[in-house]
Every structure is written in C-alpha cells, then in structure tokens.
Design an enzyme around this catalytic site. Sequence first.
Site, PDB file in Angstrom:
ATOM      1  N   TRP A  25       0.814  -1.214   0.000  1.00 27.51           N
ATOM      2  CA  TRP A  25       0.000   0.000   0.000  1.00 27.51           C
ATOM      3  C   TRP A  25       0.852   1.271   0.000  1.00 27.51           C
ATOM      4  O   TRP A  25       0.341   2.370  -0.075  1.00 27.51           O
ATOM      5  CB  TRP A  25      -0.915   0.036   1.222  1.00 27.51           C
ATOM      6  CG  TRP A  25      -0.222  -0.198   2.522  1.00 27.51           C
ATOM      7  CD1 TRP A  25       0.437   0.722   3.278  1.00 27.51           C
ATOM      8  CD2 TRP A  25      -0.104  -1.438   3.223  1.00 27.51           C
ATOM      9  NE1 TRP A  25       0.953   0.140   4.403  1.00 27.51           N
ATOM     10  CE2 TRP A  25       0.633  -1.190   4.402  1.00 27.51           C
ATOM     11  CE3 TRP A  25      -0.557  -2.748   2.965  1.00 27.51           C
ATOM     12  CZ2 TRP A  25       0.927  -2.199   5.318  1.00 27.51           C
ATOM     13  CZ3 TRP A  25      -0.253  -3.742   3.876  1.00 27.51           C
ATOM     14  CH2 TRP A  25       0.478  -3.463   5.033  1.00 27.51           C
ATOM     15  N   GLU A  42      -4.999   1.683   6.159  1.00 23.90           N
ATOM     16  CA  GLU A  42      -5.133   2.268   7.502  1.00 23.90           C
ATOM     17  C   GLU A  42      -6.317   1.659   8.256  1.00 23.90           C
ATOM     18  O   GLU A  42      -6.240   1.442   9.462  1.00 23.90           O
ATOM     19  CB  GLU A  42      -5.271   3.795   7.420  1.00 23.90           C
ATOM     20  CG  GLU A  42      -3.974   4.510   7.096  1.00 23.90           C
ATOM     21  CD  GLU A  42      -2.890   4.306   8.153  1.00 23.90           C
ATOM     22  OE1 GLU A  42      -3.219   4.107   9.327  1.00 23.90           O
ATOM     23  OE2 GLU A  42      -1.696   4.329   7.778  1.00 23.90           O
ATOM     24  N   TYR A 125      -7.219   9.469  14.622  1.00 20.13           N
ATOM     25  CA  TYR A 125      -5.904   8.966  14.216  1.00 20.13           C
ATOM     26  C   TYR A 125      -5.899   8.618  12.731  1.00 20.13           C
ATOM     27  O   TYR A 125      -5.002   9.022  11.975  1.00 20.13           O
ATOM     28  CB  TYR A 125      -5.484   7.724  15.034  1.00 20.13           C
ATOM     29  CG  TYR A 125      -4.332   7.046  14.342  1.00 20.13           C
ATOM     30  CD1 TYR A 125      -3.061   7.615  14.404  1.00 20.13           C
ATOM     31  CD2 TYR A 125      -4.526   5.924  13.526  1.00 20.13           C
ATOM     32  CE1 TYR A 125      -2.006   7.064  13.702  1.00 20.13           C
ATOM     33  CE2 TYR A 125      -3.475   5.381  12.817  1.00 20.13           C
ATOM     34  CZ  TYR A 125      -2.214   5.947  12.909  1.00 20.13           C
ATOM     35  OH  TYR A 125      -1.173   5.414  12.188  1.00 20.13           O
ATOM     36  N   ASP A 143       0.615   6.921  16.370  1.00 21.56           N
ATOM     37  CA  ASP A 143       0.268   5.522  16.646  1.00 21.56           C
ATOM     38  C   ASP A 143       1.207   4.997  17.743  1.00 21.56           C
ATOM     39  O   ASP A 143       2.011   5.757  18.302  1.00 21.56           O
ATOM     40  CB  ASP A 143       0.333   4.675  15.363  1.00 21.56           C
ATOM     41  CG  ASP A 143       1.760   4.450  14.880  1.00 21.56           C
ATOM     42  OD1 ASP A 143       2.695   5.072  15.445  1.00 21.56           O
ATOM     43  OD2 ASP A 143       1.943   3.655  13.941  1.00 21.56           O
ATOM     44  N   CYS A 195      13.619   1.357  17.215  1.00 20.91           N
ATOM     45  CA  CYS A 195      13.195   1.807  18.542  1.00 20.91           C
ATOM     46  C   CYS A 195      12.070   0.885  19.033  1.00 20.91           C
ATOM     47  O   CYS A 195      10.946   1.303  19.295  1.00 20.91           O
ATOM     48  CB  CYS A 195      12.734   3.262  18.478  1.00 20.91           C
ATOM     49  SG  CYS A 195      12.634   4.034  20.095  1.00 20.91           S
TER      50      CYS A 195
HETATM   51 FE1  SF4 Z   1      14.807   4.984  20.275  1.00 17.38          FE
HETATM   52 FE2  SF4 Z   1      17.357   4.598  20.945  1.00 17.38          FE
HETATM   53 FE3  SF4 Z   1      16.718   6.016  18.802  1.00 17.38          FE
HETATM   54 FE4  SF4 Z   1      16.281   6.993  21.241  1.00 17.38          FE
HETATM   55  S1  SF4 Z   1      18.265   6.509  20.322  1.00 17.38           S
HETATM   56  S2  SF4 Z   1      14.867   7.068  19.495  1.00 17.38           S
HETATM   57  S3  SF4 Z   1      15.694   5.116  22.331  1.00 17.38           S
HETATM   58  S4  SF4 Z   1      16.322   3.816  19.111  1.00 17.38           S
END
Ligand code: SF4
Length: 353
Positions: A25, A42, A125, A143, A195
């Site tokens: 998509w 979505e 959202y 999100d 992250c």
């Molecule tokens: Fe996330 Fe680490 Fe990047 Fe900070 S440095 S945004 S904790 S991945």
Amino acid sequence: MRHSARQLSDLLLDWYDRHRRVFPWRAGPGESADPYSVWLSEIMLQQTGTAAVIDYFNNFTARWPDVQALAGAEPDAVLTAWAGLGYYARARNLHRCAKIISTEMKGEFPADPALLQKLPGIGPYTAAAIAAIAFDTASPVLDGNIERVLSRLHAITQPLPGAKPALRTLSLGLIACARPGDMAQAMMDLGATLCTPRSPDCPRCPWQAACAAHSQGIAGQLPVKARKQPVPSHVGAVFWLTRRDGAVLLRRRPEKGLLGGMMEFPGTPWGDKMPDLAPYAPAGCAWRALPGTVRHAFTHFKLTLGVYTGECTRASPIDGIWVQPARLGEYALPSLMRKVAAHVHACVKEPDR
Ligand code: SF4
C-alpha cells in the site's frame, strides 16, 4: 546536543530514504500515494499488525481495485473477505464509506482530516494518517510506534494515555517540517525496526545523538503506561448441529454489536456464569459435550466456550443455513467460530484424546 525540529526531521528523512519498509500500500520513492490504498490499509491496520494485513490487502485490491469497485460489492462478500481480521465493524464501515466516497464525492477522498473524520470508520488517528500519507498534509499522526519513539526522544515520563496531547504536539512539530507523509511513516518505521519496545537498537538510530532517553539510560523504561484494568473472563456454549448429510447449521449474528452481521454456530449468550443450555440448544437432538474448550481473547474480555455436538432429527424447519464443513471458508466466519470448527474437527479425528 540540542537539535531543532528541522534537524531531527532531516536526520530521520535521510535514514528513511535508505531504510524505509516496503508494503503493497506504500508509494515508492518519488511516487504519489494512492488514497484508496492508504485508506484501505489504515482501516485494516487499526488493531491489526502489518504482517497479518498484507495478504488481506492484496486480496481486497485484486478483487476491488478502486473505491468504486468496492462500493459495488455485496456487503456479504466484503465481510467474507474480511473474515479472520477481526473487529468486523471495520468491514461494515469500510463498505459504507466506499459507497459515500463513490456516490457523494465522485470517487475522491477528501484531504482535510476534519472531512475524513465525518466518514464511517475514520476516527481522529486514521484521518490524520490518511491526510498525511495520502495527501502530504501536516496533521499530527500518533500511533503506538510514534508514541514510543517520541516518548524516548524527549524522555517523557508522564504515563500514557495522559501524555498523548503532548506527544501529538511533538509529532505535529516534526511532521510540519518537511514531507509530512514520509515523516509520519519514517517515525512508524523507526519504532517498528530500531526503537522497538524491549531492546531499542540505539547505535543504529539516526536520532541517537539527540535522544534524551538514550543519554539518560532509560530508553527501555519508556513509554510509561498507566496500569490496565484486569480483563474480565466470560463463558458460554456453542452447538455444532449436523444433518444426516454432514451439513452443519450456521446462523447470522445481529447486525449491531460484537461480530455484527457475521456468521456463527448457534450458542448461548456469554457471561460470568455458564447459562442453562436448554433454552438455547436447538431442539430435537441429544447433545454430547466435546472434551476441552475453545478460548478466545477479545479486546475487553476473554471467552471460554464449551462445545456440544448433536445430529438433527427434527423434520420441521430450523432457523439458519446448512453448510457442508468443507465449504465453511466461503462464509463470513469470525476467528472465534473458525476455532470452534477446528476444535470439532480435532475431536472427531482424535475422539479418545
Ligand atoms: Fe529509540 Fe534509541 Fe533512537 Fe532513542 S536513540 S529514538 S531510544 S532507538
């Protein structure tokens, strides 16, 4: 080192241009996004992960390649194609929304989040995400991935959901800098790939030098979430009623409410205690309890179902439709009822387990 929103945006977009995830998509580099694909994805991605959505998205777009085609589909065909994705109100709203776009808006999705929010199935959202991704509108997308990334970037320790307004403002500040759609998707991708909830891969992150949680050594503790209420448990029974030719009885659930309009095997209501079966068991047969139970988790409660089988000997008509078990896949059966069918099948194959 303190970074401006513009510097953060440039760093992340540079990373995104090299590491973006590929989805059916999603527009490729330099391509314009297709609003129909963005909207459909979505809606599917509400409450469902990307891996589970890909096959459903490909199936839907192969059958209904644009919003007019989807608007012209039979409601039951849409529900059946949706079966297994869960949260079936989404499928009914999807179809209603396609009809409105097709008949009242000449097949064009509005770009304004306020207008998008007036359409069935589109909340704040989803409206912000469609406006940003499909139309490059600077709207605050937030999100779960973006909440986590921004909580860490700014070391926000206020628990969610209380921190949402502050995070939404931070999101908008970044998205407004440049390429709003790409920026929203870049934050989603950063949260999904580097992250991540348990072990953020900070050494590979384009925001490492700017990240407050990383510098304070608290990334893994964020975001803080308010303690959830325990999920209640409900019980009930379901009846697998067969005819002499092997067909099994299905009926349709009421249009409104949980699993509205989907097909099911007859059963009792669900509640804190197992109800008396007699008022709900189709009459005219002897019922046999199968070993084991079927368990299913809805958002707001857990369900445990006892399963009973019986053969119909009654000559008078019975509400519902008779379907050969091999053809159950052609009907809009939710995951719970597919589990019931699998349980019956397993018990019949292994009667002594
Ligand atoms: Fe996330 Fe680490 Fe990047 Fe900070 S440095 S945004 S904790 S991945």
